[in-house]
Design a protein around this motif. Structure first.
Motif, PDB file in Angstrom:
ATOM      1  N   SER C  15     -14.903   7.087  18.898  1.00 35.51           N
ATOM      2  CA  SER C  15     -15.434   6.482  20.114  1.00 35.51           C
ATOM      3  C   SER C  15     -15.065   5.017  20.208  1.00 35.51           C
ATOM      4  O   SER C  15     -14.928   4.471  21.287  1.00 35.51           O
ATOM      5  CB  SER C  15     -16.950   6.667  20.156  1.00 35.51           C
ATOM      6  N   GLN C  16     -14.904   4.379  19.067  1.00 37.50           N
ATOM      7  CA  GLN C  16     -14.490   2.976  19.063  1.00 37.50           C
ATOM      8  C   GLN C  16     -13.894   2.627  17.711  1.00 37.50           C
ATOM      9  O   GLN C  16     -14.149   3.305  16.724  1.00 37.50           O
ATOM     10  CB  GLN C  16     -15.668   2.068  19.369  1.00 37.50           C
ATOM     11  N   PRO C  17     -13.107   1.549  17.666  1.00 31.90           N
ATOM     12  CA  PRO C  17     -12.511   1.151  16.378  1.00 31.90           C
ATOM     13  C   PRO C  17     -13.589   0.756  15.381  1.00 31.90           C
ATOM     14  O   PRO C  17     -14.669   0.288  15.765  1.00 31.90           O
ATOM     15  CB  PRO C  17     -11.645  -0.059  16.741  1.00 31.90           C
ATOM     16  N   ASP C  18     -13.325   0.912  14.109  1.00 33.03           N
ATOM     17  CA  ASP C  18     -14.246   0.543  13.034  1.00 33.03           C
ATOM     18  C   ASP C  18     -13.439   0.419  11.741  1.00 33.03           C
ATOM     19  O   ASP C  18     -13.401   1.325  10.920  1.00 33.03           O
ATOM     20  CB  ASP C  18     -15.342   1.605  12.902  1.00 33.03           C
ATOM     21  N   PRO C  19     -12.781  -0.731  11.560  1.00 35.55           N
ATOM     22  CA  PRO C  19     -11.860  -0.882  10.430  1.00 35.55           C
ATOM     23  C   PRO C  19     -12.533  -0.762   9.065  1.00 35.55           C
ATOM     24  O   PRO C  19     -11.898  -0.381   8.092  1.00 35.55           O
ATOM     25  CB  PRO C  19     -11.299  -2.300  10.621  1.00 35.55           C
ATOM     26  N   VAL C  20     -13.851  -1.079   9.019  1.00 35.38           N
ATOM     27  CA  VAL C  20     -14.548  -0.949   7.742  1.00 35.38           C
ATOM     28  C   VAL C  20     -14.722   0.518   7.385  1.00 35.38           C
ATOM     29  O   VAL C  20     -14.534   0.930   6.237  1.00 35.38           O
ATOM     30  CB  VAL C  20     -15.912  -1.672   7.803  1.00 35.38           C
ATOM     31  N   TYR C  21     -15.053   1.306   8.377  1.00 35.55           N
ATOM     32  CA  TYR C  21     -15.199   2.742   8.121  1.00 35.55           C
ATOM     33  C   TYR C  21     -13.845   3.371   7.803  1.00 35.55           C
ATOM     34  O   TYR C  21     -13.760   4.315   7.016  1.00 35.55           O
ATOM     35  CB  TYR C  21     -15.844   3.416   9.323  1.00 35.55           C
ATOM     36  N   ALA C  22     -12.788   2.836   8.398  1.00 41.89           N
ATOM     37  CA  ALA C  22     -11.437   3.336   8.096  1.00 41.89           C
ATOM     38  C   ALA C  22     -11.149   3.268   6.609  1.00 41.89           C
ATOM     39  O   ALA C  22     -10.536   4.167   6.032  1.00 41.89           O
ATOM     40  CB  ALA C  22     -10.395   2.527   8.873  1.00 41.89           C
ATOM     41  N   LYS C  23     -11.609   2.178   6.000  1.00 34.06           N
ATOM     42  CA  LYS C  23     -11.416   2.035   4.553  1.00 34.06           C
ATOM     43  C   LYS C  23     -12.129   3.147   3.790  1.00 34.06           C
ATOM     44  O   LYS C  23     -11.567   3.742   2.868  1.00 34.06           O
ATOM     45  CB  LYS C  23     -11.952   0.677   4.109  1.00 34.06           C
ATOM     46  N   LYS C  24     -13.358   3.426   4.193  1.00 31.78           N
ATOM     47  CA  LYS C  24     -14.129   4.461   3.484  1.00 31.78           C
ATOM     48  C   LYS C  24     -13.511   5.842   3.687  1.00 31.78           C
ATOM     49  O   LYS C  24     -13.482   6.673   2.776  1.00 31.78           O
ATOM     50  CB  LYS C  24     -15.571   4.453   3.972  1.00 31.78           C
ATOM     51  N   LEU C  25     -13.028   6.088   4.903  1.00 32.33           N
ATOM     52  CA  LEU C  25     -12.494   7.403   5.237  1.00 32.33           C
ATOM     53  C   LEU C  25     -11.250   7.739   4.405  1.00 32.33           C
ATOM     54  O   LEU C  25     -10.890   8.906   4.246  1.00 32.33           O
ATOM     55  CB  LEU C  25     -12.164   7.445   6.733  1.00 32.33           C
ATOM     56  N   GLN C  26     -10.601   6.687   3.893  1.00 30.97           N
ATOM     57  CA  GLN C  26      -9.423   6.939   3.043  1.00 30.97           C
ATOM     58  C   GLN C  26      -9.771   7.843   1.853  1.00 30.97           C
ATOM     59  O   GLN C  26      -8.891   8.514   1.326  1.00 30.97           O
ATOM     60  CB  GLN C  26      -8.876   5.600   2.514  1.00 30.97           C
ATOM     61  N   GLU C  27     -11.043   7.839   1.435  1.00 31.81           N
ATOM     62  CA  GLU C  27     -11.399   8.636   0.256  1.00 31.81           C
ATOM     63  C   GLU C  27     -11.034  10.101   0.433  1.00 31.81           C
ATOM     64  O   GLU C  27     -10.519  10.734  -0.490  1.00 31.81           O
ATOM     65  CB  GLU C  27     -12.897   8.513  -0.044  1.00 31.81           C
ATOM     66  N   ILE C  28     -11.301  10.645   1.650  1.00 35.13           N
ATOM     67  CA  ILE C  28     -11.027  12.087   1.839  1.00 35.13           C
ATOM     68  C   ILE C  28      -9.588  12.322   2.302  1.00 35.13           C
ATOM     69  O   ILE C  28      -9.192  13.441   2.562  1.00 35.13           O
ATOM     70  CB  ILE C  28     -12.028  12.753   2.799  1.00 35.13           C
ATOM     71  N   LEU C  29      -8.806  11.257   2.382  1.00 40.17           N
ATOM     72  CA  LEU C  29      -7.380  11.417   2.666  1.00 40.17           C
ATOM     73  C   LEU C  29      -6.605  11.392   1.342  1.00 40.17           C
ATOM     74  O   LEU C  29      -5.970  12.371   0.976  1.00 40.17           O
ATOM     75  CB  LEU C  29      -6.909  10.286   3.585  1.00 40.17           C
ATOM     76  N   GLY C  30      -6.723  10.256   0.626  1.00 34.48           N
ATOM     77  CA  GLY C  30      -5.894  10.094  -0.572  1.00 34.48           C
ATOM     78  C   GLY C  30      -6.678   9.998  -1.866  1.00 34.48           C
ATOM     79  O   GLY C  30      -6.117   9.592  -2.880  1.00 34.48           O
ATOM     80  N   GLY C  31      -7.951  10.378  -1.855  1.00 31.90           N
ATOM     81  CA  GLY C  31      -8.755  10.336  -3.074  1.00 31.90           C
ATOM     82  C   GLY C  31      -8.551  11.555  -3.960  1.00 31.90           C
ATOM     83  O   GLY C  31      -7.821  12.484  -3.594  1.00 31.90           O
ATOM     84  N   GLN C  32      -9.218  11.522  -5.107  1.00 26.67           N
ATOM     85  CA  GLN C  32      -9.096  12.602  -6.097  1.00 26.67           C
ATOM     86  C   GLN C  32      -9.366  13.969  -5.467  1.00 26.67           C
ATOM     87  O   GLN C  32      -8.704  14.954  -5.794  1.00 26.67           O
ATOM     88  CB  GLN C  32     -10.115  12.332  -7.212  1.00 26.67           C
ATOM     89  N   TYR C  33     -10.344  14.031  -4.563  1.00 25.86           N
ATOM     90  CA  TYR C  33     -10.662  15.291  -3.906  1.00 25.86           C
ATOM     91  C   TYR C  33     -10.430  15.202  -2.407  1.00 25.86           C
ATOM     92  O   TYR C  33     -11.077  15.877  -1.621  1.00 25.86           O
ATOM     93  CB  TYR C  33     -12.101  15.701  -4.246  1.00 25.86           C
ATOM     94  N   GLY C  34      -9.476  14.352  -2.014  1.00 22.74           N
ATOM     95  CA  GLY C  34      -9.120  14.243  -0.608  1.00 22.74           C
ATOM     96  C   GLY C  34      -8.191  15.373  -0.187  1.00 22.74           C
ATOM     97  O   GLY C  34      -7.784  16.217  -0.988  1.00 22.74           O
ATOM     98  N   GLU C  35      -7.828  15.352   1.076  1.00 17.34           N
ATOM     99  CA  GLU C  35      -7.015  16.441   1.633  1.00 17.34           C
ATOM    100  C   GLU C  35      -5.597  16.470   1.059  1.00 17.34           C
ATOM    101  O   GLU C  35      -4.988  17.536   0.955  1.00 17.34           O
ATOM    102  CB  GLU C  35      -6.956  16.325   3.169  1.00 17.34           C
TER     103      GLU C  35
END
Lengths: 289, 289, 289, 289, 289, 289
Positions: C15-35
């Motif tokens: 709904s709107q930009p949120d660069p701080v949340y973007a950082k957190k969301l990286q966990e499920i992209l490139g983390g140990q148990y990310g996609e």
């Protein structure tokens, strides 16, 4: 979104197993310039692409092809590992042929992967995302891509020289040809972008703000001057803005650094006064070793 | 062998401390495309160089300059960290200015390095030798170098935008100018090599051995065709050997893979027969959960 | 081989930009148990699969879906980064709102990726291939997969709690639902394999060769006995072969190790005699500090 | 707090040195699924445990046992390295037996560790904390543990097949038996938790908030349909909430992504207008290479 | 073999939660010189120890204590994370106190570890086995240990300065005291070994085989001579064998390297002749960009 | 700033190629204690140095020398790789001599580096910046340096034993001599600092704030007491402040940890009540597997 086709992009059929070569082939699968690197690099460049649609489409087309290359090489490696021996050292001593194989195999191919490919390079180092780049600037990134396809084709060619298996060579000849295309592709895309925006990345930074007196000077930081004879020290610069200059004896232009002592709560090296004082007060024989 | 001059290549004098910016500046020190990367990459390319002397000399000249760049940025970071606060959270709650600094600092700058620079990037990830490349093929490597200087200048420019400190900007304007030169330098060296050996790396592989029917074909692995409108799909290829071809619906050319079961000593998934048999023989209530 | 569809599997529209949340969301992209982890894990398990076709097909179906999940999250992150501020610390001091964003952003999102997603986790650590497993034994690997989907769904749920953005939550609710399916899918596949081959991996090792007296014993290596009250210490074992035993005071069953001195060419610690002799012969005042 | 007992949990006595096997044995010491991994994973799960005491106690009991397993394997490796040869290549050429050993050894066992074990895997890659998981959700973590014990037992069994040394096999038979127990233990603990909280992790997320229309659907992302014949596509789901659904031709449900151009201070690819304009203004021959 | 005692070696009771400090405290848990490093380093040194029993016993005593230190810090971190907020950015904007906490937290403490400690350092980098050393030479390793305890105590002291929480400071005061002991312990063990075997490691290499003319010379590789005023350039050397010598202008003693061209199958840079020839033959306009 | 001299500090001339030895020699180039480590460690310590000028000058002198050591070893490795064979497995079977070489080579030396040195260790693991330390406290860091030179000289000596090539041994004898000097140099600098500031690092922390009752106590965490017979348990402590104490049966001094349940938005293990309730309500046959 993606769909999978069960057939490979091209044949991956070794003429016979060769577990030692399987280890080497891992380099172009999970190495710094292996297919996993270009696959992930192109995928991220495509998904992050903020330029017009033909670039995004082109990047994702080649990204999708690279997944198929990873698939081909993984399939090849699994077949090269067919029938890898599992003997102990004593038996090995009796049969040098087995020994040659066992000594040169990656032990994880048997212990960890059960005769399957792994996402690592030829010394077993795991693929890491730090191999990739997606900077948001396409000219910069296309240079990364041209480099990746150059290193990649070079490595495939070297691996081609290391085998005589006709099936393996057949697959490699396909990959080499695609890398020929991909080098041409990135050179074409680079040419297109350079023609419209100039060749120095990023082109949007106002050059007035850079320290222009050193923007086109080659600095000779060694005692000889062989470096003065190349194109990089003579003639017009490649961005068409100036002529190369050769500085024979470059001088330091900066300060001699002197850092302040750190604050006390950092507990760095105590200042000299404090050390001398303390040392003085502790001159008894028990104090120091 | 090397000698050290105590003065910096150029001034590294911040107007005031800024520990949060110090964290960001680490990117161009120990990041993937920071100065440590080009320093180590050029040193190894130079030491491994098997081509004529002007190349070795040129590469080691720029390598030696890059050590000085690492030195400048490290010196800058140490000064940006001067007087970094060491307060606890309670005090922070009372003073938002301190909090802004503490929250944004890299904690290791205080705990591990005692207000000194570290050989890591802006998220604290350590520099790794896998960032470098020295392939023994200069054309391939010069493309890696052009990429590194492109990504590097892009990052320095972004950092320039993130500060208004005149001292920091002065140093960055010097680095940006040198990156302008270094991009030109590698473009010039690439041009020189391409003119004599051709533009596809490696040029010494006999193209008859590659699968030439796919050497110049763009394959469209998606449902749309925007990718057909670029230079990479039209006109003569950049190596001057052919014309680009656009394949709208690329077909699979390879086999549908079917791997043999592994040998018993690998203890992979048991073959279907064995599983059915065992399952049949174990249909007593205690056997399975 | 793969094809790409330009539409996403499901909407990724913040709904709107949120660069701080973007950082957190990286966990499920490139983390140990990310996609990225499940994508690569399933691709390699599928390509290496030596079992009958329905397993290979099923594994590659879900692998192909996971590429689409990586695509969705990367697209979401790029949009969350839209309009991320690039201000210096001085301006930040004046505007706490900007400061809150800048302090919590991943600096590489701006410096390295130009407001794009990166293949890293929420602290900027790069995805590594050591996160994946493809052992060649499907029952073992399906347990790895069930674990990955369990950790993955847990992390997505936690991220769901950390935002109120309806667009982000909509995408996460889709991923959570798919993880519900994928947990069920692996549980079903595990049940199928366990019923035919037993539940201890690998089932093909003859249990007579293991030290059976300790095969079903819980050993209490601490002073209390709360651990005696769980299912793991009472009743029939889960493989249906025995009953759990609880050993209150497990005793050492092995030797007290004593290693031989190393050979001289290894230059380890010199044997005692040699040290005494030398020490004796060197008792002059200059010898030791 | 911990106490050390000098005797090993079980004998670790090789019948004779075997430096090549020592290299392979490192896999179950410092590999992804080696004993260091379970030791650290269980320790952290235990220390972080917020559930009732019997779980904490049980987890720390097994964690403490795993330290003893690391000890046994390290002791075994040190003895397998006894008397490893240190000869140069010339001598090796004369004695193929020595060569077999030297070629297959991990060189760091001699150079770095002086014939001692190292905390690395069978290709020398160091153990990393990213192998461990402690999520704060026991059901999720017990699945990680069951997976670890499954992969672990599989690897020990494979190593058992690779040696005939009775002393080594004796120790491995003990470890295999303990892994039988540990698989049963985690299966029992999982069963206990699933019975009370359900089998989908985390059970505390209200399923109304997930996109339920895709919660139980198998999506066939490939051209064939062999994947429709498994348990995962037929019958009731394993969490007892629905029946599996098979979607033959899954359609994209999301948008076709289109990202906004980045802000100017990011210096991404310049917008098309700016590129065209600049290109036009620079059509002099010096401008481009 | 090991036993676990449920009580901690010393109290780990924070006065109140502080998730931001929890992030910093990770440095002495999973950092380069954190407790995990000394724990693993001492365990491996003890298990590999080939010297007489008192050394092995001493090393394993301290190793066992270090496991308890890891336990204490992990327990402390879990409690510091109690009640960490999980709010979205919008709410944060309204409550700066929450924002201060969220901005400074390690996001993985919530997303990955569910408010538990993790085996990583203060920037989230995972502990790696490359932090440890066990060389088989005790004098060398005791120096590594003295260094580790020195860096370790320094870091704990810095963390002590960063908090005013009495409970946290109480635990840290215990760790600082133990590090005082451990520095003394390793200094004592070093003294004992140096007295009997000399202070240069390894003492068993015959010094006649080293290039003795440079064994005690300080070489001044810079333009100034401040380095001539230290103890390292004046008086008897610390091994009692000679006097320090100061070389004002060290000269190169080695060759100017010139490497042979590589063999053709390596496809390095083509020799000059080949490049010129090819370039000559390709001077048609289509050939080069 | 730096200048490069084309001659090496000392000769690096092998008598003949030896690609297998080249692999081993990588350890002292890019290993944990290789020359790259001391080079980077000393450079960063020098650049960050906040103490008086003689220390900064001395540290940068030795740092500059270490760059020359990296240069020498890289040059040596490139020559050892001259003429490495590139044959396939079939030919190898016929010629055991070739096989010995191929099996023992690092495959990346050919595939990636084109017969050049690489910045990695002897198992191909890349050099990482986590090997270095620059803490801002010189006494702490000089102990790190003494350790590095001790481990380094030990490894060079071991490599000396592994070859009989006179050219290689000549270069190694030079490096061994320089390591003799460097150990003496750091011992001298340590002695100087300890005499003025005391021997416990950091000396600036007020010892009244440490838990002094355990500052000089050796704790025996095992069942035997061999550890009571060393210098570390008897006589005055090395800092001259007390006498060593030996605690035969150390007791736990801390609490038995009990952590609070996590907040609901973390979705950890559900509390017992919730689990029992749910389990009770779900006792229908479809619910659980």
């Amino acid at each position: 979104m993606f769909y999978h086709i069960k057939e490979l992009q091209y044949d991956a059929k070794p003429s016979q197993p060769d577990p030692v070569y399987a280890k080497k082939l891992q380099e172009i699968l999970g190495g710094q310039y292996g297919e996993m690197s270009v696959m992930m690099q192109y995928l991220f460049q495509g998904w992050n692409c903020r330029a017009e649609g033909k670039y995004r489409d082109m990047i994702l087309d080649i990204a999708t092809e690279e997944i198929a290359h990873v698939e081909m090489i993984a399939t090849m490696i699994a077949q090269l590992l067919d029938g890898a021996p599992a003997h102990d050292q004593e038996q090995v001593a009796k049969d040098p042929a087995v020994e040659a194989v066992l000594g040169g195999m990656n032990p994880q191919h048997a212990i960890v992967n059960g005769l399957g490919a792994q996402p690592n390079d030829s010394v077993g180092y795991p693929w890491t995302a730090r191999y990739t780049i997606a900077s948001g600037n396409l000219l910069a990134d296309f240079r990364a891509n041209l480099n990746a396809e150059s290193q990649g084709r070079l490595q495939v060619v070297r691996l081609y020289e290391m085998t005589t298996d006709p099936g393996v060579r057949d697959m490699l000849s396909f990959l080499i040809a695609r890398d020929t295309m991909h080098q041409n592709q990135w050179m074409a895309a680079i040419e297109e972008l350079e023609q419209s925006q100039g060749s120095v990345v990023p082109s949007t930074f106002n050059q007035e703000y850079e320290k222009q007196e050193v923007s086109y000077a080659f600095m000779n930081y060694s005692e000889g001057e062989e470096s003065s004879t190349g194109r990089w020290a003579n003639g017009p610069t490649l961005d068409g803005q100036a002529n190369f200059e050769y500085i024979q004896h470059p001088k330091a232009m900066g300060q001699k650094p002197k850092l302040q002592p750190g604050p006390t709560y950092i507990h760095g090296t105590p200042p000299l006064e404090m050390r001398i004082q303390r040392g003085a007060g502790k001159m008894d024989p028990n104090n120091q070793q």
